[in-house]
Write a protein that holds these residues in place. Structure first.
Motif, PDB file in Angstrom:
ATOM      1  N   LYS A  34       0.808  -1.211   0.000  1.00 58.56           N
ATOM      2  CA  LYS A  34       0.000   0.000   0.000  1.00 58.56           C
ATOM      3  C   LYS A  34       0.844   1.265   0.000  1.00 58.56           C
ATOM      4  O   LYS A  34       0.345   2.353  -0.241  1.00 58.56           O
ATOM      5  CB  LYS A  34      -0.930  -0.001   1.213  1.00 58.56           C
ATOM      6  N   VAL A  35       2.154   1.097   0.269  1.00 59.70           N
ATOM      7  CA  VAL A  35       3.027   2.260   0.393  1.00 59.70           C
ATOM      8  C   VAL A  35       3.502   2.750  -0.963  1.00 59.70           C
ATOM      9  O   VAL A  35       3.503   3.947  -1.243  1.00 59.70           O
ATOM     10  CB  VAL A  35       4.239   1.928   1.304  1.00 59.70           C
ATOM     11  N   SER A  36       3.923   1.826  -1.847  1.00 61.20           N
ATOM     12  CA  SER A  36       4.467   2.247  -3.144  1.00 61.20           C
ATOM     13  C   SER A  36       4.334   1.150  -4.171  1.00 61.20           C
ATOM     14  O   SER A  36       4.160  -0.037  -3.834  1.00 61.20           O
ATOM     15  CB  SER A  36       5.956   2.619  -3.001  1.00 61.20           C
ATOM     16  N   GLY A  37       4.468   1.540  -5.443  1.00 58.46           N
ATOM     17  CA  GLY A  37       4.447   0.572  -6.529  1.00 58.46           C
ATOM     18  C   GLY A  37       5.625  -0.373  -6.487  1.00 58.46           C
ATOM     19  O   GLY A  37       5.511  -1.542  -6.850  1.00 58.46           O
ATOM     20  N   ASN A  38       6.801   0.128  -6.046  1.00 56.76           N
ATOM     21  CA  ASN A  38       7.973  -0.753  -5.937  1.00 56.76           C
ATOM     22  C   ASN A  38       7.725  -1.891  -4.944  1.00 56.76           C
ATOM     23  O   ASN A  38       8.153  -3.024  -5.153  1.00 56.76           O
ATOM     24  CB  ASN A  38       9.203   0.052  -5.499  1.00 56.76           C
TER      25      ASN A  38
END
Length: 607
Positions: free
Chosen positions: A142-146
C-alpha cells in the motif's frame, strides 16, 4: 473403431512387423494403433513364450503366452485358446467391476494424494502470511508501486525456481532414483524449506527460502502424475491421475485452515511475526508422511521397463493388478507398444529437441502447453486474502472467505473423478473456460458496487466461489492428467518437465505481476484481463487439443499422429455441429469420426 482388432491371418512376428514398418511413416502410424493387429494366435503364443524366456521370466512362459493372446484384444477373450474358465472369470470381472483393484493400488493413490496436499499447502499458506510479513519486512504494497513488485517477487519465488530449475531436474532425478526416489527427495526438500521460511529475518532471506521450495514443488508436480498414470489401469487412469488436482485443492484448503489456526497466535520474546512463521512452516508437516511411506509403494512398472528390468516390472504389476494374467497381459502389451514406439525415435541424445522436431511429440507438446495455459485461479489461491481485503473485508473475514474458496475448490473437484473419463478431458475444458471468464468478470465488476452495500462483499465472494466451482472439475484436474499421459514413454519425463515448467512459469508471471496489476488496473481491470486469457484458452483448446480419454498411454501415439491443421479444420466444422445438435437439439446426421477419417486416408496410400 476399436484399438484392439483381432486378426488371425498373418504369420509374422511383432519384430518382423517393426522391421517392415520402419521406413514408411504412415505404416508406422498404423502399427502404433495396435502392433498386435494381424498376428495369428499361434504367432502370439510363440511371441509371448519368447518374451518370457528373453526377459528373465522363463518360469512364467505359459502365463505370458496367455497374456499375449489377451493383449491383442482385451475384450475378445471368451474364445481364446489356452485360457481356463478361471482366467475368463477374472477378465470378465475386470470389465464388470472397473473399480475393483488391489489395496496396493489404492495405497499408492493415497500416497500420491498426500503429495498433492503438500503441493496445495505449499501454494496457499503464503496467502494468510501476506497480511503480516510485508509490513514487518518493509514491503507493504500500500506504500508504493515498488513494494508491490517486491511482494510479487517474494510470492512468486518458488514458481520462478520451478520454471528455470526445479522442473528440469525431473528427468535426471527420475532416471537415477526412479519415481519413488524422486518423490522422496522432493518431499524432503518441501519439509526443510517450509521450516526455513519460518525462520527468515528479511524479505531477501524469505525470497531465497521460497526459491529453494521450488526444488520440492517442480519435480514433484511432474513426477507424481506420471507415477499415477503409469500404474493405473486404462479404464480409471484419468480418475486416479486427477486425484493430484483433487488433493491439491484439499491442500490449498488446509493452507487456509492453517492460516486461520495461527492467525491470533501472539508474538514471542525476540520473535516478531510468530503467527505467519507458523503458517509457512506448517506446510512441511504432511511431507513427513510421504518421506516415511513412499518406499512401501511399488515402483512404476513402466519405469522398470524403460530400464530393461522386466522381472521387476512384472512384480510391480502383480501388486497393483488382481491376477497375474492381467499383469502378464499389461506387461506384454506395454513391451510391444514401446518396441513399436522405438521405430519413430530419433537420436536419443536430443530428447528435448524431439519434443519439437518429431511430429507426434510436437503435437503432444503443443497440447500440453495449451492445457497448462493461464486460467487465473492462482491469483485467488495466492492473493485471495488481499483481494477480499481490497473489497473492504477485515483481516479475519478475508481469511474466512479464503477458506470458503478453498472448501468450494476441494468439494467441486470430486465430480471430475467421474467426468474426466466419461465426459472427457477436452470437453471439460471447453465447457469450463467460458464460465471461468464469466465469473472472473462478475467478480471484477462487483468492485464497482458501493462499498457500504452488503451486495459489494456478497457478490465479490459469490463470483470467486462460482469461479472455484467451475475451475475445480475442469481446468483444475485436466492439465496434469493430460500432460502426464500425452507424451510417449521415452520422452515422458522431459515432456512433463516442459509442461510443468510452462505451468509454473505462468504461475510466476501471475504471482509477480498481480500486486502491481491490482494497483494499476484496480480489481475490475485485473479480473477482466484474466477473463480475456480464459477465452483465448478456449479457442486454443478447441483447435489444437485432441481428446485422450479411454486410451492406453501407448495408444495415444495414434491420436497424436493427426496433423494439427487437420485437427483444427475438423474442429471448426464440429463446433457449430455440436451447438446445433446438443444446444439447439436439432436432428442432424453425425460427422465422420476424426481418427477413423485419418485411418481411411492412410489406407489409400499404405504400402
Amino acid at each position: 473403431m476399436s484399438l484392439h482388432t483381432t486378426a488371425t491371418g498373418s504369420k509374422h512376428s511383432i519384430e518382423q512387423q517393426l522391421e517392415t514398418a520402419s521406413v514408411p511413416q504412415k505404416n508406422i502410424n498404423r502399427l502404433l494403433e495396435n502392433p498386435l493387429t494381424g498376428l495369428s494366435h499361434e504367432q502370439l503364443i510363440a511371441d509371448g513364450d519368447k518374451f518370457a524366456r528373453t526377459h528373465n521370466l522363463a518360469q512364467l512362459a505359459q502365463l505370458f503366452q496367455k497374456g499375449a493372446l489377451v493383449a491383442q484384444d482385451p475384450l475378445a477373450f471368451r474364445d481364446l485358446p489356452l485360457l481356463t474358465s478361471e482366467d475368463r472369470e477374472i477378465l470378465q470381472h475386470e470389465i464388470d467391476n472397473k473399480w475393483s483393484h488391489p489395496i496396493s493400488l489404492y495405497y499408492l493413490v493415497i500416497l500420491c494424494s498426500v503429495a498433492a496436499a503438500v503441493q496445495g499447502m505449499d501454494e496457499s499458506v503464503i496467502n494468510g502470511a501476506n497480511l503480516f510479513f510485508p509490513a514487518q519486512f518493509g514491503i507493504d504494497p500500500k506504500v508504493s508501486g515498488n513494494n508491490q513488485w517486491l511482494l510479487g517477487l517474494v510470492n512468486s519465488a518458488p514458481y520462478l525456481c520451478c520454471a528455470v530449475l526445479g522442473c528440469w531436474l525431473t528427468e535426471p532425478l527420475n532416471s537415477v532414483f526412479g519415481r519413488r526416489g524422486t518423490i522422496f527427495i522432493t518431499a524432503s526438500m518441501s519439509f526443510l524449506t517450509c521450516i526455513w521460511q519460518g525462520v527468515t529475518n528479511s524479505w531477501p532471506h524469505l525470497f531465497v527460502a521460497r526459491f529453494f521450495l521450488g526444488i520440492g514443488i517442480g519435480p514433484k508436480s511432474a513426477t507424481v502424475p506420471i507415477y499415477a498414470a503409469e500404474c493405473a489401469p486404462t479404464a480409471i487412469r484419468g480418475a486416479l491421475v486427477m486425484m493430484w488436482q483433487t488433493w491439491t485443492a484439499f491442500g490449498i484448503m488446509l493452507g487456509f485452515v492453517s492460516d486461520l489456526i495461527f492467525f491470533k497466535v501472539p508474538d514471542k520474546p525476540h520473535v516478531q511475526g510468530f503467527n505467519w512463521r507458523l503458517m509457512l512452516a506448517s506446510a512441511g508437516i504432511p511431507a513427513l508422511f510421504i518421506i516415511v511411506q513412499v518406499f512401501f509403494c511399488p515402483e512404476s512398472p513402466r519405469w522398470y521397463v524403460l530400464k530393461g528390468r522386466y522381472d521387476k516390472a512384472y512384480e510391480s504389476l502383480v501388486r497393483i493388478r488382481n491376477h497375474p494374467l492381467q499383469a502378464a497381459r499389461d506387461l506384454y502389451y506395454m513391451h510391444v507398444l514401446l518396441e513399436a514406439e522405438k521405430s519413430i525415435q530419433r537420436d536419443r541424445r536430443h530428447l528435448f529437441l524431439e519434443l519439437f522436431t518429431v511430429p507426434r511429440n510436437r503435437r503432444a507438446t503443443q497440447a500440453s502447453f495449451i492445457v497448462m495455459f493461464i486460467c487465473g485461479v492462482n491469483i485467488i489461491a495466492y492473493y485471495s486474502s488481499n483481494i477480499f481485503a481490497e473489497g473492504n473485508f477485515s483481516q479475519i473475514q478475508a481469511l474466512l472467505a479464503s477458506f470458503g474458496f478453498g472448501l468450494v475448490n476441494f468439494i467441486f473437484a470430486f465430480p471430475a473423478i467421474y467426468t474426466i473419463d466419461t465426459f472427457g478431458r477436452r470437453n471439460l475444458l471447453l465447457t469450463t473456460f467460458p464460465l471461468m471468464a464469466l465469473f472472473l468478470l462478475m467478480t471484477g465488476f462487483a468492485f464497482w458496487i458501493p462499498e457500504g452495500s452488503k451486495a459489494h462483499i456478497g457478490i465479490i465472494a459469490l463470483g470467486i466461489y462460482l469461479f472455484g466451482m467451475v475451475y475445480s472439475p475442469g481446468e483444475g484436474p485436466v492439465p496434469f492428467t493430460y500432460s502426464a499421459e500425452a507424451f510417449p514413454l521415452y520422452v515422458r519425463d522431459i515432456g512433463m518437465s516442459f509442461a510443468t515448467a510452462v505451468l509454473w512459469f505462468f504461475n510466476f508471471v501471475i504471482s509477480i505481476t498481480f500486486p502491481r496489476l491490482l494497483g494499476a488496473f484496480k480489481p475490475q481491470g485485473a479480473f477482466g484481463w484474466y477473463a480475456a486469457w480464459n477465452m483465448i484458452g478456449f479457442v486454443a483448446v478447441l483447435l489444437f487439443v485432441p481428446e485422450t480419454k479411454a486410451r492406453s498411454l501407448e495408444e495415444l501415439d495414434q491420436v497424436f499422429s493427426v496433423p494439427s491443421r487437420v485437427h483444427a479444420a475438423y474442429q471448426i466444422k464440429a463446433f457449430p455441429h455440436s451447438i446445433c445438435k446438443h444446444i439447439l437439439r436439432m436432428d442432424i446426421p453425425p460427422l465422420p469420426g476424426l481418427y477413423k477419417q485419418r485411418w481411411d486416408e492412410e489406407k489409400d496410400v499404405a504400402v
